[in-house]
Design an enzyme around this catalytic site. Structure first.
Site, PDB file in Angstrom:
ATOM      1  N   PHE A 268       0.869  -1.179   0.000  1.00 43.82           N
ATOM      2  CA  PHE A 268       0.000   0.000   0.000  1.00 43.82           C
ATOM      3  C   PHE A 268       0.913   1.239   0.000  1.00 43.82           C
ATOM      4  CE2 PHE A 268      -2.206  -3.357   2.388  1.00 43.82           C
ATOM      5  CZ  PHE A 268      -3.387  -3.484   1.680  1.00 43.82           C
ATOM      6  N   ASP A 289       0.931  -1.162  -4.921  1.00 43.11           N
ATOM      7  CA  ASP A 289      -0.316  -0.408  -4.738  1.00 43.11           C
ATOM      8  C   ASP A 289      -1.260  -0.771  -5.878  1.00 43.11           C
ATOM      9  OD1 ASP A 289      -0.950   2.253  -2.845  1.00 43.11           O
ATOM     10  OD2 ASP A 289      -2.220   2.092  -4.625  1.00 43.11           O
ATOM     11  N   SER A 290      -2.569  -0.614  -5.635  1.00 47.80           N
ATOM     12  CA  SER A 290      -3.524  -0.920  -6.704  1.00 47.80           C
ATOM     13  C   SER A 290      -3.761   0.290  -7.605  1.00 47.80           C
ATOM     14  CB  SER A 290      -4.846  -1.405  -6.100  1.00 47.80           C
ATOM     15  OG  SER A 290      -5.341  -0.416  -5.234  1.00 47.80           O
ATOM     16  N   ASN A 320      -3.400  -5.957  -6.430  1.00 46.90           N
ATOM     17  CA  ASN A 320      -4.197  -6.031  -5.212  1.00 46.90           C
ATOM     18  C   ASN A 320      -3.288  -6.638  -4.142  1.00 46.90           C
ATOM     19  OD1 ASN A 320      -5.765  -7.161  -3.091  1.00 46.90           O
ATOM     20  ND2 ASN A 320      -7.576  -7.029  -4.398  1.00 46.90           N
ATOM     21  N   ALA A 321      -3.110  -5.903  -3.052  1.00 49.55           N
ATOM     22  CA  ALA A 321      -2.130  -6.317  -2.036  1.00 49.55           C
ATOM     23  C   ALA A 321      -2.463  -7.685  -1.444  1.00 49.55           C
ATOM     24  CB  ALA A 321      -2.075  -5.269  -0.936  1.00 49.55           C
ATOM     25  N   CYS A 381      -5.084   3.169  10.008  1.00 51.38           N
ATOM     26  CA  CYS A 381      -5.574   4.543  10.156  1.00 51.38           C
ATOM     27  C   CYS A 381      -7.070   4.569  10.439  1.00 51.38           C
ATOM     28  CB  CYS A 381      -5.235   5.368   8.913  1.00 51.38           C
ATOM     29  SG  CYS A 381      -5.887   4.682   7.402  1.00 51.38           S
TER      30      CYS A 381
HETATM   31  N1  SAH Z   1       1.736   4.262   2.640  1.00 45.70           N
HETATM   32  C1  SAH Z   1       1.204   5.361   1.884  1.00 45.70           C
HETATM   33  C2  SAH Z   1      -0.264   5.608   2.151  1.00 45.70           C
HETATM   34  C3  SAH Z   1      -1.142   4.445   1.869  1.00 45.70           C
HETATM   35  S1  SAH Z   1      -2.813   4.894   1.706  1.00 45.70           S
HETATM   36  C4  SAH Z   1       1.987   6.616   2.184  1.00 45.70           C
HETATM   37  O1  SAH Z   1       2.652   6.673   3.208  1.00 45.70           O
HETATM   38  O2  SAH Z   1       1.917   7.556   1.398  1.00 45.70           O
HETATM   39  C5  SAH Z   1      -3.506   3.435   1.153  1.00 45.70           C
HETATM   40  C6  SAH Z   1      -3.129   3.030  -0.258  1.00 45.70           C
HETATM   41  O3  SAH Z   1      -3.693   1.742  -0.476  1.00 45.70           O
HETATM   42  C7  SAH Z   1      -3.656   3.896  -1.383  1.00 45.70           C
HETATM   43  O4  SAH Z   1      -2.568   4.315  -2.157  1.00 45.70           O
HETATM   44  C8  SAH Z   1      -4.571   2.984  -2.210  1.00 45.70           C
HETATM   45  O5  SAH Z   1      -4.434   3.201  -3.606  1.00 45.70           O
HETATM   46  C9  SAH Z   1      -4.043   1.630  -1.842  1.00 45.70           C
HETATM   47  N2  SAH Z   1      -4.975   0.486  -1.909  1.00 45.70           N
HETATM   48  C10 SAH Z   1      -6.254   0.425  -1.503  1.00 45.70           C
HETATM   49  N3  SAH Z   1      -6.721  -0.830  -1.622  1.00 45.70           N
HETATM   50  C11 SAH Z   1      -5.697  -1.589  -2.109  1.00 45.70           C
HETATM   51  C12 SAH Z   1      -5.539  -2.973  -2.417  1.00 45.70           C
HETATM   52  N4  SAH Z   1      -6.535  -3.836  -2.239  1.00 45.70           N
HETATM   53  N5  SAH Z   1      -4.345  -3.396  -2.863  1.00 45.70           N
HETATM   54  C13 SAH Z   1      -3.322  -2.536  -3.043  1.00 45.70           C
HETATM   55  N6  SAH Z   1      -3.424  -1.212  -2.758  1.00 45.70           N
HETATM   56  C14 SAH Z   1      -4.579  -0.747  -2.286  1.00 45.70           C
END
Ligand code: SAH
Length: 438
Positions: A268, A289-290, A320-321, A381
């Site tokens: 993410f 990231d997705s 997808n994570a 968060c």
């Molecule tokens: N770590 C980042 C903030 C993450 S916010 C920083 O410090 O800047 C959450 C992120 O998760 C977003 O960028 C969103 O695009 C991503 N996201 C949401 N669902 C997801 C999924 N299922 N798989 C991968 N990424 C995802």
């Protein structure tokens, strides 16, 4: 002073108003000169709202919200009005901003009467800026105003170098005179090249405000670069999630970099907040990231910083994570450092159980993939997931993964997103750093 004028100390929020005569000399000797608001009788009359004993109790406990179910009467009060809040006998509890549609009907802004809202807002913004001046280091990007936590309920302002990005979340702050007071005070104090408003359509809908587009409120500049902990980032004021970056993680990026090593996976990763910090100390970094647009900016950010990296390239994977972690752990991939920073899984209290299942799945897989002596940086968060909920989930994941965790750091949001002790909702970000062994 005009005959019959009343003087109230306006130096602090939620402190009962005291007549000038009882201001203790110690305060004055300490040089903390309070500022005084002079009210000439008769006082301007604000609409009054009476609240239930439960509402009274909440305010007396230092909270600033009263829910709609705790209002005794709020008939014919215009949306966004400044109101006097009182108990059922009419005893005043302070001055608040009223929303006609939110379940949070009342947000207290002062425990005293307020005759000049513009003046109060200017004072509060000045105080918010002074707080940042005293606690923010090593960055030109941080949150300047954090709504309730700065006694400006409904206003968020983030600074990205010379651009301010502003969000308005309540009816009261949407009113033109309030907008004008806010932008003029920000301009005076910060002299920004531009102020941009980021509109959250859902929030406006909930507050029954007319639709509005994001755009410039002042100046013309909409992009910049900013720096935190010596790491450089691109900023596009009208693109991206939130107001542009996840500024609340700024101090956690620096903390993570103190322990990170070897091969690192930032799950993410958004525009690379953690990954870019890790690339200075880790031999190899992969960000997942997705969101493709987020990864494109992440790659541009990497180019800004590559001279300081251990290895020039960061690998960015659009996936997808959940799927990626499943595949990678099945393929026996191993890492020395893993960051998990998912979006808020629990948007409401009702989502708590299902969100904890999601967090556990991610953490379990990450723990299995960490080499002995590895480091896990795991975040949530979601306000609705408490620190103890999250720790319990992590303990259960450690047991299931047959790993031992030593907590290196128990962290929260950066200090420019203040946690107001009596308003628990202001504390939402959890970030644990753990040393993982067999
Ligand atoms: N770590 C980042 C903030 C993450 S916010 C920083 O410090 O800047 C959450 C992120 O998760 C977003 O960028 C969103 O695009 C991503 N996201 C949401 N669902 C997801 C999924 N299922 N798989 C991968 N990424 C995802």
């Amino acid at each position: 002073m005009a005959a019959g004028a009343l003087v109230y100390a306006e130096s602090s929020f939620l402190r009962p108003s005291r007549p000038l005569s009882v201001l203790c000399s110690k305060e004055l000797l300490a040089g903390n000169q309070p500022t005084y608001q002079v009210y000439t009788l008769p006082m301007p009359t604000l609409p009054k709202i009476k609240v239930t004993p439960r509402g009274v109790n909440r305010l007396k406990q230092g909270h600033v919200w009263v829910y709609r179910s705790d209002l005794l009467d709020a008939d014919n009060i215009a949306p966004g009005s400044l109101v006097t809040v009182s108990d059922k006998r009419g005893k005043s509890l302070g001055t608040a901003l009223y929303s006609s549609s939110s379940q949070i009907a009342i947000r207290l802004i002062a425990s005293e009467p307020v005759s000049d809202l513009g003046k109060l807002l200017r004072q509060r913004i000045t105080q918010a800026v002074a707080y940042r001046e005293s606690i923010v280091r090593d960055t030109n990007a941080y949150r300047l105003v954090f709504s309730e936590a700065d006694f400006l309920p409904g206003l968020i302002v983030d600074r990205y170098n010379d651009i301010l990005s502003l969000q308005i979340l309540t009816q009261a702050f949407d009113a033109s005179p309030v907008r004008e007071a806010v932008t003029s005070q920000l301009t005076q104090l910060m002299n920004p090249a531009a102020i941009v408003e980021r509109v959250d359509a859902r929030v406006r809908e909930l507050e029954t405000l007319p639709p509005r587009s994001s755009g410039l409120l002042h100046g013309e500049k909409t992009s910049a670069t900013f720096t935190m902990n010596g790491v450089h980032f691109h900023f596009d004021a009208l693109e991206g999630q939130k107001t542009g970056a996840f500024l609340d993680q700024r101090e956690n990026y620096a903390a993570a970099a103190q322990y990170a090593k070897g091969e690192a996976l930032d799950v993410f990763c958004y525009q690379g907040g953690f990954a870019l910090h890790l690339a200075r100390v880790c031999s190899q970094v992969t960000g997942v990231d997705s969101s493709r647009p987020a990864l494109e900016v992440a790659d541009q950010n990497a180019a800004l910083n590559k001279d300081h990296f251990q290895r020039e390239e960061i690998e960015w994977i659009e996936a997808n994570a959940f799927d990626l972690l499943k595949d990678y752990s099945a393929a026996n991939r191993r890492y020395d450092t893993i960051v998990l920073d998912p979006p808020a899984f629990a948007k409401t209290k009702r989502d708590l159980e299902s969100s904890l299942r999601g967090y556990k799945e991610l953490n379990l897989r990450a723990l299995k993939m960490l080499r002995p002596g590895g480091v896990l940086i795991t975040c949530s968060c979601s306000y609705h997931v408490s620190q103890s909920n999250f720790l319990e989930m992590l303990s259960a994941a450690a047991l299931d993964a047959h790993r031992t965790l030593r907590l290196l750091e128990v962290r929260a949001q950066a200090k420019d997103h203040p946690i107001l002790l009596n308003v628990p909702e202001t504390a939402y970000l959890k970030c644990f750093i753990a040393y993982v062994s067999d």
